[in-house]
Each structure stands twice: as C-alpha cells, then as structure tokens.
Design a protein around this motif. Sequence first.
Motif, PDB file in Angstrom:
ATOM      1  N   GLN A 127       0.852  -1.310   0.083  1.00  0.00           N
ATOM      2  CA  GLN A 127       0.006   0.018  -0.147  1.00  0.00           C
ATOM      3  C   GLN A 127       0.948   1.319  -0.117  1.00  0.00           C
ATOM      4  O   GLN A 127       0.551   2.298  -0.856  1.00  0.00           O
ATOM      5  N   GLU A 128       1.815   1.297   0.821  1.00  0.00           N
ATOM      6  CA  GLU A 128       2.847   2.490   1.046  1.00  0.00           C
ATOM      7  C   GLU A 128       3.634   2.490  -0.376  1.00  0.00           C
ATOM      8  O   GLU A 128       4.184   3.478  -1.097  1.00  0.00           O
ATOM      9  N   GLY A 129       3.660   1.380  -1.338  1.00  0.00           N
ATOM     10  CA  GLY A 129       4.296   1.426  -2.503  1.00  0.00           C
ATOM     11  C   GLY A 129       3.331   2.056  -3.432  1.00  0.00           C
ATOM     12  O   GLY A 129       3.997   2.064  -4.743  1.00  0.00           O
ATOM     13  N   GLY A 130       2.213   2.473  -3.339  1.00  0.00           N
ATOM     14  CA  GLY A 130       1.403   3.117  -4.382  1.00  0.00           C
ATOM     15  C   GLY A 130       0.169   2.321  -4.850  1.00  0.00           C
ATOM     16  O   GLY A 130      -0.542   2.662  -5.425  1.00  0.00           O
ATOM     17  N   GLN A 131       0.026   0.938  -4.443  1.00  0.00           N
ATOM     18  CA  GLN A 131      -1.045   0.184  -4.704  1.00  0.00           C
ATOM     19  C   GLN A 131      -2.273   0.402  -3.858  1.00  0.00           C
ATOM     20  O   GLN A 131      -1.960   0.762  -2.660  1.00  0.00           O
ATOM     21  N   SER A 132      -3.445   0.350  -4.284  1.00  0.00           N
ATOM     22  CA  SER A 132      -4.752   0.748  -3.664  1.00  0.00           C
ATOM     23  C   SER A 132      -5.127  -0.325  -2.857  1.00  0.00           C
ATOM     24  O   SER A 132      -4.612  -1.664  -3.027  1.00  0.00           O
ATOM     25  N   GLU A 133      -6.029  -0.108  -1.877  1.00  0.00           N
ATOM     26  CA  GLU A 133      -6.763  -1.273  -0.866  1.00  0.00           C
ATOM     27  C   GLU A 133      -7.039  -2.311  -1.836  1.00  0.00           C
ATOM     28  O   GLU A 133      -6.794  -3.480  -1.445  1.00  0.00           O
ATOM     29  N   THR A 134      -7.850  -2.003  -2.879  1.00  0.00           N
ATOM     30  CA  THR A 134      -8.721  -3.155  -3.601  1.00  0.00           C
ATOM     31  C   THR A 134      -7.795  -3.980  -4.539  1.00  0.00           C
ATOM     32  O   THR A 134      -7.818  -5.166  -4.601  1.00  0.00           O
ATOM     33  N   GLN A 135      -6.446  -3.332  -4.946  1.00  0.00           N
ATOM     34  CA  GLN A 135      -5.461  -4.035  -5.639  1.00  0.00           C
ATOM     35  C   GLN A 135      -4.679  -4.895  -4.879  1.00  0.00           C
ATOM     36  O   GLN A 135      -4.527  -6.189  -5.156  1.00  0.00           O
ATOM     37  N   VAL A 136      -4.462  -4.578  -3.639  1.00  0.00           N
ATOM     38  CA  VAL A 136      -3.740  -5.521  -2.569  1.00  0.00           C
ATOM     39  C   VAL A 136      -4.415  -6.705  -2.193  1.00  0.00           C
ATOM     40  O   VAL A 136      -4.255  -7.928  -2.292  1.00  0.00           O
ATOM     41  N   VAL A 137      -5.843  -6.334  -1.904  1.00  0.00           N
ATOM     42  CA  VAL A 137      -6.776  -7.382  -1.366  1.00  0.00           C
ATOM     43  C   VAL A 137      -7.172  -8.468  -2.548  1.00  0.00           C
ATOM     44  O   VAL A 137      -7.014  -9.635  -2.436  1.00  0.00           O
ATOM     45  N   THR A 138      -7.340  -8.008  -3.832  1.00  0.00           N
ATOM     46  CA  THR A 138      -7.670  -8.568  -4.879  1.00  0.00           C
ATOM     47  C   THR A 138      -6.334  -9.621  -5.321  1.00  0.00           C
ATOM     48  O   THR A 138      -6.708 -10.743  -5.410  1.00  0.00           O
ATOM     49  N   ARG A 139      -5.090  -9.223  -5.394  1.00  0.00           N
ATOM     50  CA  ARG A 139      -3.868  -9.643  -5.605  1.00  0.00           C
ATOM     51  C   ARG A 139      -3.922 -10.920  -4.347  1.00  0.00           C
ATOM     52  O   ARG A 139      -3.335 -12.118  -4.738  1.00  0.00           O
ATOM     53  N   PHE A 140      -4.056 -10.424  -3.092  1.00  0.00           N
ATOM     54  CA  PHE A 140      -3.744 -11.599  -2.139  1.00  0.00           C
ATOM     55  C   PHE A 140      -4.750 -12.453  -2.154  1.00  0.00           C
ATOM     56  O   PHE A 140      -4.464 -13.662  -1.798  1.00  0.00           O
ATOM     57  N   ALA A 141      -5.948 -12.218  -2.629  1.00  0.00           N
ATOM     58  CA  ALA A 141      -6.916 -13.247  -2.614  1.00  0.00           C
ATOM     59  C   ALA A 141      -6.839 -14.120  -3.863  1.00  0.00           C
ATOM     60  O   ALA A 141      -6.953 -15.613  -3.917  1.00  0.00           O
ATOM     61  N   ILE A 142      -6.297 -13.699  -5.046  1.00  0.00           N
ATOM     62  CA  ILE A 142      -6.021 -14.587  -6.024  1.00  0.00           C
ATOM     63  C   ILE A 142      -4.819 -15.581  -5.674  1.00  0.00           C
ATOM     64  O   ILE A 142      -4.655 -16.783  -6.345  1.00  0.00           O
ATOM     65  N   VAL A 143      -3.666 -14.845  -5.007  1.00  0.00           N
ATOM     66  CA  VAL A 143      -2.569 -15.765  -4.526  1.00  0.00           C
ATOM     67  C   VAL A 143      -3.120 -16.846  -3.807  1.00  0.00           C
ATOM     68  O   VAL A 143      -2.870 -18.133  -3.949  1.00  0.00           O
ATOM     69  N   THR A 144      -4.112 -16.630  -2.909  1.00  0.00           N
ATOM     70  CA  THR A 144      -4.659 -17.771  -2.018  1.00  0.00           C
ATOM     71  C   THR A 144      -5.629 -18.796  -2.953  1.00  0.00           C
ATOM     72  O   THR A 144      -5.400 -19.896  -2.644  1.00  0.00           O
ATOM     73  N   VAL A 145      -6.146 -18.329  -3.959  1.00  0.00           N
ATOM     74  CA  VAL A 145      -7.066 -19.120  -4.696  1.00  0.00           C
ATOM     75  C   VAL A 145      -5.916 -20.233  -5.623  1.00  0.00           C
ATOM     76  O   VAL A 145      -6.065 -21.255  -5.414  1.00  0.00           O
ATOM     77  N   VAL A 146      -4.844 -19.740  -6.072  1.00  0.00           N
ATOM     78  CA  VAL A 146      -3.824 -20.609  -6.635  1.00  0.00           C
ATOM     79  C   VAL A 146      -3.248 -21.436  -5.739  1.00  0.00           C
ATOM     80  O   VAL A 146      -3.276 -22.605  -6.074  1.00  0.00           O
ATOM     81  N   LEU A 147      -2.913 -21.050  -4.608  1.00  0.00           N
ATOM     82  CA  LEU A 147      -2.194 -21.941  -3.375  1.00  0.00           C
ATOM     83  C   LEU A 147      -3.389 -22.881  -2.885  1.00  0.00           C
ATOM     84  O   LEU A 147      -2.652 -24.039  -2.629  1.00  0.00           O
ATOM     85  N   CYS A 148      -4.463 -22.650  -2.813  1.00  0.00           N
ATOM     86  CA  CYS A 148      -5.425 -23.598  -2.563  1.00  0.00           C
ATOM     87  C   CYS A 148      -5.700 -24.623  -3.478  1.00  0.00           C
ATOM     88  O   CYS A 148      -5.951 -25.898  -3.153  1.00  0.00           O
ATOM     89  N   MET A 149      -5.572 -24.400  -4.798  1.00  0.00           N
ATOM     90  CA  MET A 149      -5.829 -25.170  -5.914  1.00  0.00           C
ATOM     91  C   MET A 149      -4.446 -26.272  -5.762  1.00  0.00           C
ATOM     92  O   MET A 149      -4.573 -27.498  -6.056  1.00  0.00           O
ATOM     93  N   ILE A 150      -3.409 -25.739  -5.594  1.00  0.00           N
ATOM     94  CA  ILE A 150      -2.229 -26.496  -5.436  1.00  0.00           C
ATOM     95  C   ILE A 150      -2.263 -27.401  -4.118  1.00  0.00           C
ATOM     96  O   ILE A 150      -1.906 -28.494  -4.423  1.00  0.00           O
ATOM     97  N   ALA A 151      -2.589 -26.992  -3.022  1.00  0.00           N
ATOM     98  CA  ALA A 151      -2.866 -27.779  -1.789  1.00  0.00           C
ATOM     99  C   ALA A 151      -3.718 -28.863  -2.053  1.00  0.00           C
ATOM    100  O   ALA A 151      -3.632 -30.123  -1.566  1.00  0.00           O
ATOM    101  N   TYR A 152      -4.771 -28.559  -2.854  1.00  0.00           N
ATOM    102  CA  TYR A 152      -5.970 -29.584  -2.950  1.00  0.00           C
ATOM    103  C   TYR A 152      -5.113 -30.835  -3.667  1.00  0.00           C
ATOM    104  O   TYR A 152      -5.661 -32.255  -3.472  1.00  0.00           O
ATOM    105  N   ILE A 153      -4.213 -30.572  -4.493  1.00  0.00           N
ATOM    106  CA  ILE A 153      -3.704 -31.767  -5.280  1.00  0.00           C
ATOM    107  C   ILE A 153      -2.920 -32.418  -4.099  1.00  0.00           C
ATOM    108  O   ILE A 153      -2.558 -33.747  -4.298  1.00  0.00           O
ATOM    109  N   GLY A 154      -2.376 -31.873  -3.264  1.00  0.00           N
ATOM    110  CA  GLY A 154      -1.479 -32.377  -2.311  1.00  0.00           C
ATOM    111  C   GLY A 154      -2.203 -32.971  -0.941  1.00  0.00           C
ATOM    112  O   GLY A 154      -1.530 -33.590  -0.328  1.00  0.00           O
ATOM    113  N   LEU A 155      -3.337 -33.083  -1.151  1.00  0.00           N
ATOM    114  CA  LEU A 155      -4.195 -33.620   0.034  1.00  0.00           C
ATOM    115  C   LEU A 155      -3.836 -35.249  -0.031  1.00  0.00           C
ATOM    116  O   LEU A 155      -3.825 -35.804  -1.017  1.00  0.00           O
TER     117      LEU A 155
END
Length: 329
Positions: free
Chosen positions: A301-329
């Motif tokens: 955020q201090e680097g210039g990203q808006s709140e919505t940008q940070v939230v969206t990107r963190f959520a996308i990272v979580t989606v990708v990692l959850c898909m990878i984790a499902y494979i590892g179950l």
Amino acid sequence: MDTTMQIIVSVLASLVIAFGLDFIILPLLRRLKFGQMIRAEGPKSHQSKSGTPTMGGVIFLLAFVITGLFFALRYSSYCRTILPVMLLTIGFALIGLIDDMIKVVAKRNLGLTEIQKMALQILVTGGFAAYMVMQQSGTTIAVPFTDISLVLPAWAYVVFIFVVVIGTVNGSNFTDGLDGLASSVTVVIAGFFMFAAYAVNEMGLVTLSGAMLGGLLGFLIINVYPAKVFMGDTGSLALGGFVAGMACMLHNPLIIILVAFIYLIEVISVMLQVTYFKITKKKYGEGKRIFRMAPLHHHFQEGGQSETQVVTRFAIVTVVLCMIAYIGL
C-alpha cells in the motif's frame, strides 16, 4: 437431505442470515458508538477510517454458529467434528471480543496486554489440544503430497498443535488490516476446506465450512472497500481458530502453510521488521526497516497500490495456492 443439498443449504442459509444481520448489527454498533481507533503509526490514508464501527465479526460468527448448530442437531453424527471446530472458533472470538470492548471503552487502539492475550489463547488452545489427543487417531498428521502419515507422541502433538493454532490465529489477526482483506482471503480458504472435507466424506466439516463461507460472503457486502464496518479482533481471531481447527480435524495441519500462506507471510513480515529494527538500532543507534511498513499488505500500500488492488491480489494468490494444496491432500 442429500449431500449436494446440504452444501447449498449451509452456504445459502449462512449467507442469508449474515445479510439480514448486516441491517441489524451495523446500526446497533453505530448507535453504541463502537468505533475503531486507528493507530497513529499506520498509513496516513487510514486515519480517515477512525470511528468506523468495529466488532462486525459477530455478523458472520452468528451466521456460522446458527447454521453449524442446525446441522449438528439435525445430524447427530456430525457433532464430533462440528463442535470442536465451532468451540475453538468461538473461544478465540470471545478473546477478540474482550480485546475490542477494552479498546472501545478506553478509546484507544490497544486492548488486552500481550501477556493477557497470550494466556487466554493458551487456555483455549489447550482445551482443543486435549480433545484432539483424547480422540482416536487424534495425533495423526498427514504429510501433504505424500502417502505418509505421522503418529506423534501425545506431548509432541500438543506442542505442535499450540504452534499451529496460535500461529494461525495471530496470522489472521495481522491479515485484518485492509477493507475486506481477511474476509476475502478466508472465503477462499473456507471453500478449500469444504472441498477437502468432501473428498474424505466428512460431511460435518463440509457443512461447517459452507457456513463460514456463506457468513463471510454476507459480511463482505458491508466489509469491502470502503468498509462500513470492521470485523475487529472478534472476527479476525475467530477466523484463525476456524482455519486451524479445520486443518487439525482433517489431520492435515501442515496444509495451512499453503492455504493460509497470506496469514503466514503477514506474521513473518512483522517478525522480520521488528527484529531487524531492534538489531540495527542497537548496532547503529538508528533502527532500519526491511519493508516500507509491516504487516506486508501495508508495504504494498505504501508502494502505491490501492487497497482493492492489494486485497484482490492476495485473494488470487490464495486461490492459486488452495488449488495446489488440493492436489497435495
């Protein structure tokens, strides 16, 4: 009620309850003047949020509990999995509620002292760890991406559970720093656990995950940027309890490293920042920082990203990692 219908009902019922509570609890919090005090060291852009109602986490928690209890009462076999996770979630929610109440009454950003908060967290975690040790095969831990299952001695398992639960809870607490961030990330994690529980036919945990997912979606309606209400520690600590409880009940606590990676990296960023600052201050007389600001979401955020940008990107990272984790179950 067949399996598909149970999933649909758990999500939609919780969502509808949370949506209805939005119109009851938000005006009540405003009337009681339960406003959030923003810390002065935080981003300057956040100072305008001072006074925004807090403790909104009770909205999705009530939806979660009501829906979870419905399935526990309707299907008695679900109780053995639903109740431990629900009680762990409620236990941490109560710690957060006490913390929030002190902040609101004292009109300051700090609530419980670190020692008080840790003592209460140890108490709640201890109860959950005791239950897990006493239940059959409770100390079994699956190793993701392998067919290996470790059976730990009771003492080692208890130590491990304390690290997992308290670490996850504090990670979720640090993640709650931007409008909708903790809610969005945990919606994805709840969805992952719903599919993971379904894969091993733990329908109690499936419906409980659905209840959390629906409750958070209903809460997000008023928690997305610009947030009309904050979840407060009442909600953020509860989310950590839910995530840790679900992973432990599925005997797969190590999967948290992937699915709750955002929680983890937020904690690590704070630890690194504080440690590096203290070391450099002692050595050079002036503390230096690794990040622009910690936790990590403030760095972006201090680097210039808006709140919505940070939230969206963190959520996308979580989606990708959850898909990878499902494979590892």
